[in-house]
Write an enzyme that holds these catalytic residues in place. Structure first.
Site, PDB file in Angstrom:
ATOM      1  CE  LYS A  14     -10.003   5.830   0.577  1.00 40.66           C
ATOM      2  NZ  LYS A  14      -9.610   5.039   1.717  1.00 40.66           N
ATOM      3  NE  ARG A  90     -14.316   0.573   6.189  1.00 36.71           N
ATOM      4  CZ  ARG A  90     -13.600   1.537   6.756  1.00 36.71           C
ATOM      5  NH1 ARG A  90     -13.478   2.709   6.178  1.00 36.71           N
ATOM      6  NH2 ARG A  90     -13.010   1.324   7.899  1.00 36.71           N
ATOM      7  CG  LEU A 208       1.329  -3.415  10.789  1.00 36.50           C
ATOM      8  CD1 LEU A 208       2.810  -3.737  10.893  1.00 36.50           C
ATOM      9  CD2 LEU A 208       0.702  -3.307  12.181  1.00 36.50           C
ATOM     10  N   GLY A 209      -1.192   0.471   9.104  1.00 33.37           N
ATOM     11  CA  GLY A 209      -1.313   1.638   8.235  1.00 33.37           C
ATOM     12  C   GLY A 209      -1.364   2.872   9.106  1.00 33.37           C
ATOM     13  NE  ARG A 240      -7.301   6.221  14.929  1.00 32.20           N
ATOM     14  CZ  ARG A 240      -7.709   5.316  14.063  1.00 32.20           C
ATOM     15  NH1 ARG A 240      -7.840   4.053  14.416  1.00 32.20           N
ATOM     16  NH2 ARG A 240      -8.012   5.665  12.830  1.00 32.20           N
ATOM     17  CD  GLU A 333      -0.800  -3.490   1.263  1.00 29.80           C
ATOM     18  OE1 GLU A 333      -0.622  -2.772   0.261  1.00 29.80           O
ATOM     19  OE2 GLU A 333      -1.922  -3.698   1.760  1.00 29.80           O
ATOM     20  CG  ASN A 334       4.037  -0.001   0.447  1.00 28.54           C
ATOM     21  OD1 ASN A 334       4.266  -0.493  -0.644  1.00 28.54           O
ATOM     22  ND2 ASN A 334       2.843   0.466   0.788  1.00 28.54           N
ATOM     23  CD  GLU A 383      -9.990  -2.534   4.190  1.00 27.44           C
ATOM     24  OE1 GLU A 383      -9.218  -1.814   3.526  1.00 27.44           O
ATOM     25  OE2 GLU A 383     -10.317  -2.277   5.357  1.00 27.44           O
TER      26      GLU A 383
HETATM   27  P1  ADP Z   1      -5.127   4.194   6.156  1.00 29.26           P
HETATM   28  O1  ADP Z   1      -5.902   3.397   5.116  1.00 29.26           O
HETATM   29  O2  ADP Z   1      -5.306   3.709   7.569  1.00 29.26           O
HETATM   30  O3  ADP Z   1      -5.234   5.682   6.002  1.00 29.26           O
HETATM   31  P2  ADP Z   1      -2.795   3.095   4.830  1.00 29.26           P
HETATM   32  O4  ADP Z   1      -3.036   1.656   4.956  1.00 29.26           O
HETATM   33  O5  ADP Z   1      -2.919   3.740   3.493  1.00 29.26           O
HETATM   34  O6  ADP Z   1      -3.590   3.922   5.904  1.00 29.26           O
HETATM   35  O7  ADP Z   1      -1.313   3.367   5.374  1.00 29.26           O
HETATM   36  C1  ADP Z   1      -0.773   4.638   5.419  1.00 29.26           C
HETATM   37  C2  ADP Z   1       0.595   4.576   6.129  1.00 29.26           C
HETATM   38  O8  ADP Z   1       1.470   3.692   5.394  1.00 29.26           O
HETATM   39  C3  ADP Z   1       1.269   5.934   6.168  1.00 29.26           C
HETATM   40  O9  ADP Z   1       1.809   6.188   7.452  1.00 29.26           O
HETATM   41  C4  ADP Z   1       2.409   5.765   5.183  1.00 29.26           C
HETATM   42  O10 ADP Z   1       3.514   6.516   5.547  1.00 29.26           O
HETATM   43  C5  ADP Z   1       2.726   4.293   5.287  1.00 29.26           C
HETATM   44  N1  ADP Z   1       3.471   3.884   4.099  1.00 29.26           N
HETATM   45  C6  ADP Z   1       3.039   3.809   2.839  1.00 29.26           C
HETATM   46  N2  ADP Z   1       4.067   3.468   2.005  1.00 29.26           N
HETATM   47  C7  ADP Z   1       5.170   3.352   2.781  1.00 29.26           C
HETATM   48  C8  ADP Z   1       6.548   3.030   2.541  1.00 29.26           C
HETATM   49  N3  ADP Z   1       6.991   2.780   1.319  1.00 29.26           N
HETATM   50  N4  ADP Z   1       7.372   2.992   3.597  1.00 29.26           N
HETATM   51  C9  ADP Z   1       6.935   3.269   4.834  1.00 29.26           C
HETATM   52  N5  ADP Z   1       5.661   3.572   5.124  1.00 29.26           N
HETATM   53  C10 ADP Z   1       4.797   3.614   4.122  1.00 29.26           C
END
Ligand code: ADP
Length: 399
Positions: A14, A90, A208-209, A240, A333-334, A383
């Site tokens: 990226k 990074r 939380l991702g 994980r 965030e979402n 980041e």
């Molecule tokens: P990483 O960078 O660790 O790969 P991200 O921070 O991009 O991950 O987060 C990805 C996660 O966020 C996925 O599980 C995705 O389903 C979730 N996500 C993104 N948008 C939404 C949403 N609108 N509702 C629920 N979960 C979401």
């Protein structure tokens, strides 16, 4: 001054080019499937999107294509490569060697290579990105920004495990923590949005991702975090396991006849919400499956939220109170429903979410009620900007 930020994974890269006069992103993009058939570069200057499908066998070729795109007369944003003043990378693991970002030198490279044994999946692609830039832009200064650096302020009582001390001395086995650049960015942003000095604030940051971690930040410094020796510890994640009784691993190895590599693969790739739900590692899929009545998807979501809540409680105890709770990254965030589920029943901490304000997605917002003693915020992580800022500052300092 223009700073190019690079984040290399094993098969992806990226990039974002910043104009540091105004901290604006001039162009960003992504190279996917490096070394795999079907490689593709997606280059995004402003609102445009240019997609190039071509063979990209390695990171050097990927960066060559990125640089060509950046200076292309039609869709580029610079006249020449010489306008790039510095590159920020990074780097996942800086071990105990780096508590701050550093200018790349031969010695720094040696240390990053030494730390491959602590991050065998992450440091090697980071090194490939750095070496490709060294080859293509030998005179441009490069800065390394470590995922572990922000957590180096943790005290020994937080980072040591309950194993003989000699293994900490011999192999440096301890908690390091990851996502540090994100935790640092959102905790700084939270202080700015609250209009209070960082050194007076107690913040719990929830990243939380796909990978998830929580940090306790006191006076701008990390005092504890959920990820550990590797990014496997702490919360259950997309694939994980997060925390579990270590004996589960040895028990399964014996029962299933797994090697260490197989056990590692299992813990990192087949567990988490994917393993528990049997549906998906993606939280969007889980939310829609749960809505359609899939009980195991619901169970995985409930278990995930419960894990986050437990750490919020633990870190409120560690910090002796909490001024702000921050949600960031894809899910944080979402997902309004996940934030609501996590914060339900946290009123003893003075955490109260406003259902209407919580409807926000992917933008900075206060989502707590006016009466909520602890402020709850959504802050999209950045980041890349943090890496660009560190790079800019270090390169200017060295001048
Ligand atoms: P990483 O960078 O660790 O790969 P991200 O921070 O991009 O991950 O987060 C990805 C996660 O966020 C996925 O599980 C995705 O389903 C979730 N996500 C993104 N948008 C939404 C949403 N609108 N509702 C629920 N979960 C979401």
């Amino acid at each position: 001054m223009k700073v190019l930020v690079i984040n290399c994974g094993s098969s992806s890269l990226k990039y974002q080019l910043f104009d540091m006069e105004n901290e604006q992103v001039m162009v960003k993009g992504l190279v996917e499937r490096i070394g795999i058939p079907g490689s593709v570069l997606t280059h995004r200057p402003g609102n445009e999107k240019h997609v190039f499908e071509t063979q990209i066998p390695d990171h050097k070729k990927a960066i060559t294509l990125v640089l060509e795109a950046i200076i292309h007369p039609e869709y580029g944003v610079l006249q020449s490569m010489s306008e790039i003043t510095a590159i920020g990378h990074r780097v996942v693991h800086g071990s105990e060697d780096y508590a701050f970002s550093v200018l790349l030198t031969d010695d720094v490279m040696e240390v990053i290579k030494k730390n491959i044994e602590l991050a065998p999946l992450h440091n090697p692609p980071n090194i490939m990105g750095i070496e490709a830039c060294q080859y293509l832009m030998p005179t441009v200064p490069q800065v390394c920004v470590f995922d572990t650096a922000f957590h180096q302020t943790m005290p020994p009582k937080a980072y040591l495990y309950g194993i003989p001390y000699e293994y900490y001395e011999k192999y440096k086995i301890r908690k390091y923590g990851f996502h540090g650049t994100s935790h640092q960015y959102v905790s700084q942003r939270a202080a700015a949005l609250l209009g209070q000095p960082r050194n007076e604030l107690k913040i719990i940051a929830c990243h939380l991702g796909n990978g998830s971690s929580i940090s306790a930040v006191k006076g701008g410094q990390c005092v504890d975090t959920t990820m550990g020796f590797t990014p496997l510890e702490g919360l259950m994640m997309g694939t994980r396991s997060g925390d579990l009784d270590p004996t589960v691993v040895t028990f399964l190895m014996e029962k299933e006849g797994w090697s260490c590599a197989e056990a590692n693969n299992f813990l990192n790739k087949q567990c988490g919400v994917l393993g528990l739900s049997g549906v998906s590692s993606d939280f969007r899929d889980l939310e829609s499956a749960a809505q359609e009545g899939n009980q195991r998807a619901q169970l995985a979501l409930d278990r995930f939220a419960y894990g986050v809540k437990k750490f919020i409680g633990a870190y409120a105890a560690v910090l002796n109170g909490v001024d702000a709770l921050v949600f960031t990254a894809g899910l944080g965030e979402n997902s309004a429903s996940m934030r609501e589920k996590i914060c339900q029943g946290l009123d003893y901490l003075g955490i109260e979410i406003d259902a209407e304000k919580n409807k926000v997605r992917g933008q900075e917002a206060f989502i707590s009620t006016v009466a909520s003693k602890t402020k709850v915020l959504v802050i999209p992580t950045n980041e890349e900007l943090m890496i660009a800022r560190d790079t800019y500052e270090i390169v200017n300092r060295e001048k």
